[in-house]
Design a protein around this motif. Structure first.
Motif, PDB file in Angstrom:
ATOM      1  N   VAL A  30       1.084  -1.249   0.007  1.00 52.51           N
ATOM      2  CA  VAL A  30       0.015  -0.040   0.046  1.00 52.51           C
ATOM      3  C   VAL A  30       0.843   1.345   0.031  1.00 52.51           C
ATOM      4  O   VAL A  30       0.660   2.198  -0.585  1.00 52.51           O
ATOM      5  N   SER A  31       2.084   1.315   0.544  1.00 53.06           N
ATOM      6  CA  SER A  31       2.905   2.274   0.702  1.00 53.06           C
ATOM      7  C   SER A  31       3.398   2.768  -0.722  1.00 53.06           C
ATOM      8  O   SER A  31       3.605   3.990  -0.978  1.00 53.06           O
ATOM      9  N   LEU A  32       3.539   1.562  -1.460  1.00 54.67           N
ATOM     10  CA  LEU A  32       4.077   1.910  -2.784  1.00 54.67           C
ATOM     11  C   LEU A  32       2.951   2.420  -3.762  1.00 54.67           C
ATOM     12  O   LEU A  32       3.328   3.489  -4.637  1.00 54.67           O
ATOM     13  N   PHE A  33       1.653   2.189  -3.393  1.00 55.42           N
ATOM     14  CA  PHE A  33       0.744   2.802  -4.057  1.00 55.42           C
ATOM     15  C   PHE A  33       0.786   4.433  -3.763  1.00 55.42           C
ATOM     16  O   PHE A  33       0.400   5.393  -4.771  1.00 55.42           O
ATOM     17  N   PHE A  34       0.816   4.926  -2.544  1.00 52.49           N
ATOM     18  CA  PHE A  34       0.815   6.026  -2.297  1.00 52.49           C
ATOM     19  C   PHE A  34       2.185   6.721  -2.671  1.00 52.49           C
ATOM     20  O   PHE A  34       1.960   7.834  -3.183  1.00 52.49           O
ATOM     21  N   LEU A  35       3.242   6.191  -2.664  1.00 56.77           N
ATOM     22  CA  LEU A  35       4.662   6.820  -3.118  1.00 56.77           C
ATOM     23  C   LEU A  35       4.448   7.032  -4.593  1.00 56.77           C
ATOM     24  O   LEU A  35       4.765   8.259  -4.858  1.00 56.77           O
ATOM     25  N   TRP A  36       4.160   6.288  -5.358  1.00 59.69           N
ATOM     26  CA  TRP A  36       4.205   6.466  -7.047  1.00 59.69           C
ATOM     27  C   TRP A  36       2.820   7.506  -7.278  1.00 59.69           C
ATOM     28  O   TRP A  36       3.180   8.534  -8.030  1.00 59.69           O
ATOM     29  N   GLY A 126      10.266   7.834 -13.472  1.00 62.25           N
ATOM     30  CA  GLY A 126       9.350   7.166 -14.326  1.00 62.25           C
ATOM     31  C   GLY A 126       9.689   5.695 -14.549  1.00 62.25           C
ATOM     32  O   GLY A 126       8.965   4.690 -14.526  1.00 62.25           O
ATOM     33  N   CYS A 127      10.984   5.315 -14.880  1.00 61.03           N
ATOM     34  CA  CYS A 127      11.271   3.886 -15.056  1.00 61.03           C
ATOM     35  C   CYS A 127      11.232   3.167 -13.572  1.00 61.03           C
ATOM     36  O   CYS A 127      10.613   2.034 -13.808  1.00 61.03           O
ATOM     37  N   GLY A 128      11.472   3.899 -12.441  1.00 55.89           N
ATOM     38  CA  GLY A 128      11.103   3.357 -11.279  1.00 55.89           C
ATOM     39  C   GLY A 128       9.893   2.886 -11.135  1.00 55.89           C
ATOM     40  O   GLY A 128       9.328   1.909 -10.679  1.00 55.89           O
ATOM     41  N   LEU A 129       8.811   4.052 -11.422  1.00 57.42           N
ATOM     42  CA  LEU A 129       7.460   3.711 -11.279  1.00 57.42           C
ATOM     43  C   LEU A 129       7.009   2.736 -12.008  1.00 57.42           C
ATOM     44  O   LEU A 129       6.019   2.082 -11.443  1.00 57.42           O
ATOM     45  N   TYR A 209      12.732  16.561  -2.332  1.00 61.76           N
ATOM     46  CA  TYR A 209      13.212  15.362  -3.023  1.00 61.76           C
ATOM     47  C   TYR A 209      14.373  14.701  -2.499  1.00 61.76           C
ATOM     48  O   TYR A 209      14.299  13.249  -2.500  1.00 61.76           O
ATOM     49  N   ILE A 210      15.368  15.173  -1.283  1.00 57.70           N
ATOM     50  CA  ILE A 210      16.260  14.339  -0.707  1.00 57.70           C
ATOM     51  C   ILE A 210      15.376  13.680   0.347  1.00 57.70           C
ATOM     52  O   ILE A 210      15.516  12.331   0.580  1.00 57.70           O
ATOM     53  N   VAL A 211      14.293  14.339   0.926  1.00 58.60           N
ATOM     54  CA  VAL A 211      13.538  13.514   1.945  1.00 58.60           C
ATOM     55  C   VAL A 211      12.927  12.536   1.276  1.00 58.60           C
ATOM     56  O   VAL A 211      12.612  11.224   1.711  1.00 58.60           O
ATOM     57  N   LEU A 212      12.144  12.794   0.021  1.00 54.67           N
ATOM     58  CA  LEU A 212      11.587  11.546  -0.626  1.00 54.67           C
ATOM     59  C   LEU A 212      12.465  10.506  -0.881  1.00 54.67           C
ATOM     60  O   LEU A 212      12.272   9.275  -0.752  1.00 54.67           O
ATOM     61  N   GLY A 213      13.506  10.839  -1.472  1.00 54.66           N
ATOM     62  CA  GLY A 213      14.697   9.852  -1.797  1.00 54.66           C
ATOM     63  C   GLY A 213      14.928   8.964  -0.655  1.00 54.66           C
ATOM     64  O   GLY A 213      15.227   7.637  -0.571  1.00 54.66           O
ATOM     65  N   CYS A 214      15.225   9.737   0.608  1.00 60.15           N
ATOM     66  CA  CYS A 214      15.607   9.088   1.707  1.00 60.15           C
ATOM     67  C   CYS A 214      14.522   8.108   2.441  1.00 60.15           C
ATOM     68  O   CYS A 214      14.591   6.970   2.555  1.00 60.15           O
ATOM     69  N   VAL A 215      13.160   8.478   2.157  1.00 59.00           N
ATOM     70  CA  VAL A 215      12.154   7.568   2.469  1.00 59.00           C
ATOM     71  C   VAL A 215      11.981   6.410   1.514  1.00 59.00           C
ATOM     72  O   VAL A 215      11.709   5.211   2.181  1.00 59.00           O
ATOM     73  N   LEU A 216      12.053   6.368   0.283  1.00 57.49           N
ATOM     74  CA  LEU A 216      12.244   5.235  -0.825  1.00 57.49           C
ATOM     75  C   LEU A 216      13.288   4.397  -0.442  1.00 57.49           C
ATOM     76  O   LEU A 216      13.061   3.324  -0.255  1.00 57.49           O
ATOM     77  N   ILE A 217      14.726   4.838   0.067  1.00 56.59           N
ATOM     78  CA  ILE A 217      15.555   4.124   0.490  1.00 56.59           C
ATOM     79  C   ILE A 217      15.065   3.102   1.634  1.00 56.59           C
ATOM     80  O   ILE A 217      15.414   2.131   1.795  1.00 56.59           O
ATOM     81  N   ALA A 218      14.575   3.693   2.714  1.00 53.81           N
ATOM     82  CA  ALA A 218      14.186   3.420   4.009  1.00 53.81           C
ATOM     83  C   ALA A 218      13.083   2.348   3.582  1.00 53.81           C
ATOM     84  O   ALA A 218      12.841   1.144   4.225  1.00 53.81           O
ATOM     85  N   VAL A 219      12.007   2.418   2.633  1.00 54.73           N
ATOM     86  CA  VAL A 219      11.137   1.537   2.333  1.00 54.73           C
ATOM     87  C   VAL A 219      11.652   0.360   1.459  1.00 54.73           C
ATOM     88  O   VAL A 219      11.458  -1.044   1.633  1.00 54.73           O
ATOM     89  N   ALA A 220      12.734   0.535   0.653  1.00 53.82           N
ATOM     90  CA  ALA A 220      13.457  -0.523   0.284  1.00 53.82           C
ATOM     91  C   ALA A 220      13.927  -1.342   1.135  1.00 53.82           C
ATOM     92  O   ALA A 220      14.159  -2.786   0.768  1.00 53.82           O
ATOM     93  N   LEU A 221      14.605  -0.995   2.076  1.00 49.28           N
ATOM     94  CA  LEU A 221      15.329  -1.671   3.178  1.00 49.28           C
ATOM     95  C   LEU A 221      14.317  -2.529   3.831  1.00 49.28           C
ATOM     96  O   LEU A 221      14.624  -3.461   4.234  1.00 49.28           O
ATOM     97  N   LEU A 222      13.086  -1.834   4.242  1.00 45.56           N
ATOM     98  CA  LEU A 222      11.947  -2.787   4.869  1.00 45.56           C
ATOM     99  C   LEU A 222      11.795  -3.896   3.918  1.00 45.56           C
ATOM    100  O   LEU A 222      11.397  -5.099   4.326  1.00 45.56           O
ATOM    101  N   PHE A 223      11.506  -3.617   2.449  1.00 43.49           N
ATOM    102  CA  PHE A 223      11.164  -4.934   1.715  1.00 43.49           C
ATOM    103  C   PHE A 223      12.338  -5.955   1.572  1.00 43.49           C
ATOM    104  O   PHE A 223      12.225  -6.955   1.592  1.00 43.49           O
ATOM    105  N   LYS A 224      13.653  -5.370   1.849  1.00 46.37           N
ATOM    106  CA  LYS A 224      14.787  -6.130   1.584  1.00 46.37           C
ATOM    107  C   LYS A 224      14.886  -7.194   2.940  1.00 46.37           C
ATOM    108  O   LYS A 224      15.129  -8.324   2.642  1.00 46.37           O
ATOM    109  N   PHE A 225      14.447  -6.480   3.990  1.00 45.70           N
ATOM    110  CA  PHE A 225      14.699  -7.452   5.227  1.00 45.70           C
ATOM    111  C   PHE A 225      13.244  -8.068   5.713  1.00 45.70           C
ATOM    112  O   PHE A 225      13.288  -8.577   6.809  1.00 45.70           O
ATOM    113  N   SER A 226      12.378  -7.780   4.913  1.00 49.10           N
ATOM    114  CA  SER A 226      10.969  -8.359   5.282  1.00 49.10           C
ATOM    115  C   SER A 226      10.751  -9.968   4.922  1.00 49.10           C
ATOM    116  O   SER A 226      11.197  -9.964   3.736  1.00 49.10           O
TER     117      SER A 226
END
Length: 436
Positions: A30-36, A126-129, A209-226
């Protein structure tokens, strides 16, 4: 092991027989839907803002849309290949990483006041989205009881809709300065003063956009270790579905592709020039215009999704689509011909009546396709390239008419005419157009 299956797609999620909870995995999805959704709706802020900061013509500012939506178009097939080769979890992490990289590239773009770097960053976003959407949509359907698949995907989409409000609101709060000078005023400034003003405007995008990038990295780490469940395809149908080109023999699908092209183009056109329209036609200041984009347009768009879902229980989808298209055409006429604050209320209303168009066109387009459903779906998704092309045409019309933003809204009006035809006639399943 027990399997939770989406019977339509043939995808299954493995879980243990004790009933493993899918709450955390679903929350992450769900967080991905919100982020894109945030990414797309921030573009509506970036277009008027970078037009000012980089001193662009209207058509040049719409290249922001072109960069993002062209990335979707070009990434559609590679994203599918990534998904097949690396799986859902890894594809999501790759998509988040690309998204974050694009966000961080806003820093050198702002530091150099280089519009080309901004466009490159947006293309990477766009490629990431595209990668995220390719993976997250089917993943959301299988995280739980198959009977609740539709409910889950609609719940996730609701959070995407909330970004229609949150994106413009945060962009207005942290990016828009409320300061804008005419060409004559800028020309009268000293060189250093003018440079300081333009660099200051560009710099305002960095922190968000720095804050957005940091949030994205944090979410990526959550996926990595979930510990996310494995997704497998147990469908007995051929994985390729029908013929990718031959599927266009279905007349109603071909019209759905055309209608979706114009729908996405219309939506992007309406939001891309909303702030400038509010300033020129509604006589609002920049900050107020951004607030109206968030709470008026965004709020009505989200409300329209819920209201439309309710109405579709009682009204045939093609009929409701046609009614909504007629009202959208009339509201565009008000926006083009009117003067004053009601012009902006008309555009907010357009948001309400656009809200059901994408899913309704999609559903009508794939109706009755059978084995051709998968390639047919791909064609409809690829048609979002309309968001890359039509805003540029709208910008050229505005520039041609001496920066008259209202004149450009003839483009979304014509788009709704095409959608009206689809709702009245194009959706009908008729004899095949071509043979393979």
């Amino acid at each position: 092991m027990a399997l939770v299956t989406d019977t339509d797609s043939g995808l299954v999620a493995e879980t243990n027989t004790k009933g493993k909870s899918y709450v955390l995995p679903f929350m992450l999805i769900v967080s991905l839907f919100f982020l894109w959704g945030m990414a797309h709706n921030l573009d509506s802020i970036l277009i008027p803002h970078l037009r000012k900061a980089c001193q662009l013509k209207n058509w040049q500012s719409t290249l922001i849309d072109t960069s993002v939506f062209m990335a979707y178009f070009l990434m559609a097939i590679p994203a599918g290949i990534l998904l097949k080769k690396f799986g859902y979890k890894s594809s999501i992490i790759i998509g988040l990483s690309l998204f974050a990289l694009g966000a961080f590239l806003f820093v050198p773009a702002a530091n150099t006041l280089n519009y080309a770097v901004f466009l490159g960053a947006l293309f990477i976003i766009g490629c990431g989205l595209a990668t995220l959407e390719t993976a997250a949509n089917p993943y959301a359907t299988v995280l739980g009881d198959p009977a609740g698949a539709t409910t889950r995907i609609n719940l996730a989409a609701a959070f995407n809709g909330l970004a229609t409000i949150a994106g413009p609101y945060l962009g207005t709060l942290f990016i828009l300065s409320g300061k804008e000078y005419s060409k004559e005023q800028l020309a009268a400034m000293a060189t250093d003063e003018r440079a300081h003003y333009l660099m200051g405007e560009a710099a305002s995008v960095k922190m968000p956009y720095i804050v957005l990038g940091c949030v994205l990295i944090a979410v990526a780490l959550l996926f990595k270790f979930s510990n996310l469940p494995e997704i497998k395809n147990t469908s007995k149908e051929p994985t390729t579905g029908g013929s990718f080109i031959g599927v266009l023999r279905h007349r109603h699908l071909l019209w759905a592709v055309i209608a979706q092209f114009f729908y996405v183009g219309a939506q992007v056109c309406v939001t891309s020039f909303f702030i400038r329209m509010a300033r020129q036609g509604g006589h609002f200041d920049e900050k107020t215009a951004g607030t109206y984009l968030s709470w008026l347009y965004g709020g009505l768009f989200v409300t329209g999704r819920f209201a439309g879902t309710f109405l579709l229980k009682y009204v045939k989808s093609n009929i409701l689509l046609s009614i909504y298209a007629v009202v959208a055409i009339l509201l565009c006429l008000v926006a083009i011909l009117g003067d004053g604050s009601y012009v902006i209320y008309a555009l907010g209303g357009v948001g309400f009546f656009m809200s059901i168009m994408f899913p309704t066109i999609f559903a009508l387009g794939v109706d009755g396709l059978g084995d051709d459903t998968k390639p047919g779906s791909s064609w409809i998704i690829m048609s979002i390239v309309g968001g890359a092309i039509l805003p540029v045409i709208m910008g050229l019309i505005i520039d041609k008419n001496n920066d008259n933003v209202q004149s450009g809204y003839i483009i979304p009006l014509l788009c709704f005419v095409v959608i009206l035809y689809f709702g009245l006639n194009g959706y009908k399943i008729k004899k095949q157009l071509i043979t393979t």
